[in-house]
Design an enzyme around this catalytic site. Sequence first.
Site: not given
Lengths: 152, 417
Positions: B134, B211, B214, B237, B375
């Site tokens: 991202h 990261d 997700q 999220k 993104c």
Amino acid sequence: MSYDNELYQQVILDHNRNPKNFREIKNATHHCHGINPLCGDDMTVYLDVDPEQGVVKDISFVGTGCAISKASSSLMTAYLKGKTLDEVRIIFDEFHKMVLGEMDPEKQEHHLGKLKLFKGIRDYPSRTKCASLAWHTMIGALDEKTEEISTE
Amino acid sequence: MPESNTGLSDKPAIDIEKVRRDFPILSQTVHGKPLVYLDNGATTQKPQCVIERVRKFDAEQYGTVRRGSYKLSEQATLMFEDVRQKVADFFGAPDRKEIVFTSGTTQAINLVAHSYGRKFVNSGDEIIISNIEHHANTVPWQILCEEKGARLRVIPVNDDGELIMEEYEKLLNAKTRLVAVNHVSNALGTVNPVKEIIRKGHDAGAKVLIDGAQSSSHMKVDVKDLDCDFYTFSGHKMYAPSGVGGVYGKMDLWESMGPYVTGGDMILQVTLEKTTYAKPPARFEAGTPPITQVIGLGSAIDYLTEIGMDNIFEYEKSLLEYGTRLLQEIDGLRIIGNAREKASIISFVLDAAHPHDVGSMLDQDGVAVRGGHHCAQPTMIRYGVPATTRASMSFYNKFDELDVLAESIRKVIKLFS
């Protein structure tokens, strides 16, 4: 088909499939590169302007984008060919106001002709920039902007 | 929905009807059609318990944290810190003080880039990211490298969207200071082999940031088992309010780092000549934090824990398999990202229509998907597409919603061809 919305009328679908003036102009007098950073649409508009008479002799575009941006570019180039630069700027202003919902072509006088079919875009704010990218890029070319035109 | 399609013939992992009743927004219609919400990769909807917890907190319990000497503030502080413990437990962090709250993953990565990166990355050093990050896990490192004269190196991906691990190994060397990769690619759904990435990064002497934007709400994450140095997440999220997220970091790293945002609450003492900083996590939480949102996050974590992350993973895996099969049957549709290990994200392009048109058209059928570059423009460039349409699923999605998606896509193809 059950899709009965103003966004994807037959004309727009047709111009998306077979865009007019989708080519480069060699030796263009004006050209400009425009992007829509939010969605990645990317196009270059070329103009060949007669310097004596101030008339758009030829206008074209190349690039990638959605059906709305492609159809808008196609219809724009077809409509502006042969117009004077003064007319071009008036039409740009009217088109811009129409897609933002600031001008209603059914109620106000305008010079948009069949371009008024983009009126419905005002109900889809996320898509307004798809319709206006070509126009901003075209004006950028006439204003001899050297930097990239962005809808943001 | 035939039982065989779920692959869960004995005991369904998720009681889907019950789950759907927990999310009031899912029962609405859009353009006269039932909402089919498939943009969970962008943000997730909120269960009633979170909505109610936030309401109750604001209506009855709200107060500032870590400041007031009155009851409301003291109680709010206890509840706030209790959520820090919940987050630590949820991600397997040994110490709740290793959890720093931020506004979300973007700020979390920026915090690490600023506070760790600016201090420990020097001219000639190298930072490794991947080709499927991202922008939030790309731009902060580009800026840091530019500022420091460091070099940003990129792990390439194969045509299926998997990181090429042999290339990663070649990139690692004594100059590698930091490796920053996502756990799950937001654009393709690839689940990266982060444990291996972390181990190899450590072998080369680098620190590793994961990261987790997700992954946090789709699978069980154990930062201790992974042994990552930093793990970032976004509350919105994971069924919590927007505006809150955070980062787990190993305590010795936090202690070695200076502040990012400065101001109130991150200090030990301020005189006009000099300021000394508070201990972590307060050092990194200047100003009044998103108090209500943190409380909502706590409730979301309780909810996810009750359903069970393993159940969520299994159910979403079945959704992914079912949806993939349906979409693969559509002529003129190409799935971008076919990694062997995938989370419940299907990114695709149509020969007939641009992703933005697909998004607008699907909306007419009540189907909410994302069209765009997500993104992740370097990912789009790698696969030679300007954008994709992305359907990202949650455990509250039904199998027959994917039938609606497939049917709606067929209509788009018919209209645009």
